[in-house]
Design an enzyme around this catalytic site. Structure first.
Site, mmCIF file in Angstrom:
data_model
loop_
_atom_site.group_PDB
_atom_site.id
_atom_site.type_symbol
_atom_site.label_atom_id
_atom_site.label_comp_id
_atom_site.label_asym_id
_atom_site.label_seq_id
_atom_site.Cartn_x
_atom_site.Cartn_y
_atom_site.Cartn_z
ATOM 1 N N ALA A 1 0.010 60.917 21.596
ATOM 2 C CA ALA A 1 0.549 60.931 22.954
ATOM 3 C C ALA A 1 -0.469 60.640 24.039
ATOM 4 O O ALA A 1 -0.094 60.281 25.155
ATOM 5 C CB ALA A 1 1.215 62.286 23.233
ATOM 6 N N LYS B 1 -0.120 48.539 6.937
ATOM 7 C CA LYS B 1 1.209 48.738 7.519
ATOM 8 C C LYS B 1 2.301 48.506 6.471
ATOM 9 O O LYS B 1 3.308 49.224 6.441
ATOM 10 C CB LYS B 1 1.405 47.798 8.702
ATOM 11 C CG LYS B 1 0.506 48.115 9.898
ATOM 12 C CD LYS B 1 0.852 47.249 11.094
ATOM 13 C CE LYS B 1 0.029 47.626 12.312
ATOM 14 N NZ LYS B 1 0.430 46.880 13.518
#
Length: 329
Positions: A34, A155
């Site tokens: 965040a 990924k």
């Protein structure tokens, strides 16, 4: 007249109840990462859409003055801060149990650190949507897996883990963030666009995609309660943001009122730069080769198994490449 007033009161009460029900039905969102650039925007976008919003924060982050101020700002806006990390399973389990949606915005180089988070999501079995840390070119579409130092394979490995465990997901493929490469007009080593001479990689006609982080965050939050995007990939190709190098240079020349000298760098020259530059300093060249030579952002059509977010959420206003370049003149 009295009856009309009573009906108006009843109507307002019905509207209030409907709004309260809608608020209660909003997914609870956990953002991991965040305090990063994208993570901050995801927090803001989640709050703007009235989602109960949570942030998983490392204990050590609170001792960083700048990040601590940011977290206090989030907390004052209603964000619930949860202490924990991607290395601590118990904190992940505790955090995941409190939410409906998990969005991971850690740096791509740390992609494999999501494995314990995937285990926590699997064990709790309460998450209705996981959005992993992709937010770039589609790793299943890129044509540079042999020279990217494992960047995209990490990924792909996370995708395989998610799908093997049967975890509901949405993959967000936004290609380039505007803050990457665009501030220099795709000139590695420069901090501002050139005003005399510019290097153009390849033919200069292959198009790449740039999206501002705040816009990526808004599109991402749009997906989390949308059944259409469940277990799908969302691509972002906003109008005005899909540009070739020749087009970027032309836009810049118009803004500064001057024609630049063009130096064309061939595919072979670019490959020599990739192989002759140590990792990780060569990654700018790898991404330029991927996007502006191989066309990994745009060589394929978005078929029925995926979605174009800018069509799906046409109400979202976005910053264009031209708008961004205006800030650099």
């Amino acid at each position: 007249m009295i009856e009309y007033q009573r009906e108006r009161v009843r109507e307002r009460e019905r509207e209030r109840v409907a709004m309260a029900m809608e608020e209660n039905n909003k997914s609870r969102v956990l953002v991991i990462g965040a305090t990063g650039r994208l993570g901050q925007e995801l927090i803001r976008a989640s709050l703007a859409a009235s989602h109960p919003t949570f942030a998983l924060v490392r204990e050590t982050t609170f001792s960083d003055h700048g990040k601590s101020l940011l977290l206090r700002s989030f907390e004052s806006q209603g964000v619930t801060l949860l202490k924990g990390s991607l290395e601590d399973l118990s904190s992940l389990l505790e955090a995941v149990r409190q939410v409906d949606v998990v969005i991971c915005a850690i740096p791509s180089k740390l992609a494999l650190e999501q494995k314990l988070l995937i285990r926590a999501i699997k064990e709790t079995n309460c998450i209705k949507r996981f959005i992993p840390s992709e937010f770039g070119a589609d790793p299943s579409k890129v044509q540079v897996l042999n020279i990217d130092n494992g960047f995209y394979e990490k990924k792909l490995e996370i995708r395989r883990c998610i799908e093997k465990e049967g975890i509901p997901y949405t993959y967000i493929c936004c290609n380039f963030f505007m803050r990457y490469l665009l501030p220099s007009l795709i000139q590695p080593g420069l901090e501002a666009p050139p005003r005399d001479e510019v290097k153009i990689f390849g033919s200069g006609d292959i198009k790449a995609v740039f999206v501002k982080e705040s816009d990526v965050a808004t599109f991402t939050i749009c997906t989390i309660d949308d059944p259409r995007t469940l277990n799908r990939t969302l691509y972002l190709r906003p109008p005005g943001n899909v540009c070739s190098m020749n087009e970027l240079v032309k836009i810049w020349e118009m803004k500064i009122g001057k024609e630049l000298k063009k130096v064309y760098v061939s595919e072979e020259q670019l490959l020599r730069s990739i192989h002759g530059t140590p990792f990780p300093m060569n990654m700018d060249f790898v991404f330029i080769y991927s996007s502006f030579v191989k066309g990994d952002h745009t060589y394929f059509n978005i078929d029925s198994s995926c979605f174009d977010g800018t069509h799906l959420y046409s109400h979202v206003k976005h910053t264009s490449v031209s708008d961004f370049l205006d800030t650099l003149v």
